[in-house]
Design a protein around this motif. Structure first.
Motif, PDB file in Angstrom:
ATOM      1  N   LYS A  42     -16.199  13.224  -3.521  1.00  0.00           N
ATOM      2  CA  LYS A  42     -17.178  13.836  -4.313  1.00  0.00           C
ATOM      3  C   LYS A  42     -18.302  14.292  -3.463  1.00  0.00           C
ATOM      4  O   LYS A  42     -18.796  15.497  -3.859  1.00  0.00           O
ATOM      5  CB  LYS A  42     -17.607  12.766  -5.245  1.00  0.00           C
ATOM      6  N   GLU A  43     -18.807  13.862  -2.433  1.00  0.00           N
ATOM      7  CA  GLU A  43     -19.482  14.016  -1.424  1.00  0.00           C
ATOM      8  C   GLU A  43     -19.259  15.465  -0.772  1.00  0.00           C
ATOM      9  O   GLU A  43     -20.000  16.211  -0.502  1.00  0.00           O
ATOM     10  CB  GLU A  43     -19.964  12.958  -0.457  1.00  0.00           C
ATOM     11  N   LEU A  44     -17.793  15.472  -0.399  1.00  0.00           N
ATOM     12  CA  LEU A  44     -17.439  16.554   0.145  1.00  0.00           C
ATOM     13  C   LEU A  44     -17.659  17.797  -0.570  1.00  0.00           C
ATOM     14  O   LEU A  44     -18.083  19.072  -0.200  1.00  0.00           O
ATOM     15  CB  LEU A  44     -16.037  16.464   0.884  1.00  0.00           C
ATOM     16  N   TYR A  45     -17.011  17.966  -1.743  1.00  0.00           N
ATOM     17  CA  TYR A  45     -17.159  18.942  -2.909  1.00  0.00           C
ATOM     18  C   TYR A  45     -18.767  19.275  -2.895  1.00  0.00           C
ATOM     19  O   TYR A  45     -18.993  20.456  -2.933  1.00  0.00           O
ATOM     20  CB  TYR A  45     -16.562  18.262  -4.081  1.00  0.00           C
ATOM     21  N   ARG A  46     -19.727  18.394  -3.249  1.00  0.00           N
ATOM     22  CA  ARG A  46     -21.108  18.460  -3.161  1.00  0.00           C
ATOM     23  C   ARG A  46     -21.451  19.374  -2.171  1.00  0.00           C
ATOM     24  O   ARG A  46     -22.002  20.432  -2.321  1.00  0.00           O
ATOM     25  CB  ARG A  46     -21.832  17.388  -3.565  1.00  0.00           C
ATOM     26  N   ARG A  47     -21.231  18.927  -0.879  1.00  0.00           N
ATOM     27  CA  ARG A  47     -21.637  19.593   0.261  1.00  0.00           C
ATOM     28  C   ARG A  47     -20.986  20.990   0.542  1.00  0.00           C
ATOM     29  O   ARG A  47     -22.006  22.104   0.941  1.00  0.00           O
ATOM     30  CB  ARG A  47     -21.415  18.934   1.547  1.00  0.00           C
ATOM     31  N   THR A  48     -19.823  21.234  -0.189  1.00  0.00           N
ATOM     32  CA  THR A  48     -19.166  22.379   0.239  1.00  0.00           C
ATOM     33  C   THR A  48     -19.891  23.340  -0.883  1.00  0.00           C
ATOM     34  O   THR A  48     -20.120  24.503  -0.499  1.00  0.00           O
ATOM     35  CB  THR A  48     -17.753  22.258  -0.031  1.00  0.00           C
ATOM     36  N   VAL A  49     -20.056  23.079  -2.071  1.00  0.00           N
ATOM     37  CA  VAL A  49     -20.837  24.067  -3.248  1.00  0.00           C
ATOM     38  C   VAL A  49     -22.092  24.217  -2.525  1.00  0.00           C
ATOM     39  O   VAL A  49     -22.211  25.491  -2.511  1.00  0.00           O
ATOM     40  CB  VAL A  49     -20.760  23.326  -4.352  1.00  0.00           C
ATOM     41  N   LEU A  50     -22.824  23.478  -1.951  1.00  0.00           N
ATOM     42  CA  LEU A  50     -24.166  23.836  -1.368  1.00  0.00           C
ATOM     43  C   LEU A  50     -24.244  24.710  -0.379  1.00  0.00           C
ATOM     44  O   LEU A  50     -24.907  25.715  -0.169  1.00  0.00           O
ATOM     45  CB  LEU A  50     -25.062  22.337  -1.034  1.00  0.00           C
ATOM     46  N   HIS A  51     -23.248  24.411   0.515  1.00  0.00           N
ATOM     47  CA  HIS A  51     -23.025  25.406   1.517  1.00  0.00           C
ATOM     48  C   HIS A  51     -22.485  26.756   1.100  1.00  0.00           C
ATOM     49  O   HIS A  51     -23.091  27.843   1.742  1.00  0.00           O
ATOM     50  CB  HIS A  51     -21.816  24.782   2.537  1.00  0.00           C
ATOM     51  N   GLU A  52     -21.884  26.937   0.424  1.00  0.00           N
ATOM     52  CA  GLU A  52     -21.256  28.333  -0.312  1.00  0.00           C
ATOM     53  C   GLU A  52     -22.522  28.687  -0.918  1.00  0.00           C
ATOM     54  O   GLU A  52     -22.687  30.062  -0.955  1.00  0.00           O
ATOM     55  CB  GLU A  52     -20.166  28.167  -1.203  1.00  0.00           C
TER      56      GLU A  52
END
Length: 87
Positions: A54-64
């Protein structure tokens, strides 16, 4: 107009290798600010259920989202000086 919108929607996102997502802006206004963008998530069957990621996906979306807003190496050259208005 519809024709200019179609000019910017021909990009095909890629989900190869270990990519989780891709994003970019597609169009800018007269001041080089992004006004349209796309964000593509490479989601698999466990995307919404795998709480360990979940945290990896959240950070990925914010990065994108940063890329959609124009934060990348190419567009930083177009950021304008607040006082002079120059890139």
């Amino acid at each position: 107009d519809e024709e200019s919108l179609n000019d910017h929607t021909d990009a095909v996102p890629t989900c190869s290798g270990s990519y989780l997502a891709s994003a970019t802006y597609c169009s800018t206004d007269q001041y080089d600010r992004p006004i349209a963008g796309m964000l593509h998530l490479c989601i698999g069957p466990d995307f919404f259920n795998d709480v360990s990621q979940k945290e990896l996906y959240r950070r990925t979306v914010l990065h994108e989202l940063g890329h959609v807003l124009g934060f990348n190496a190419q567009s930083l050259a177009h950021f304008r000086n607040e006082t002079t208005g120059e890139p």
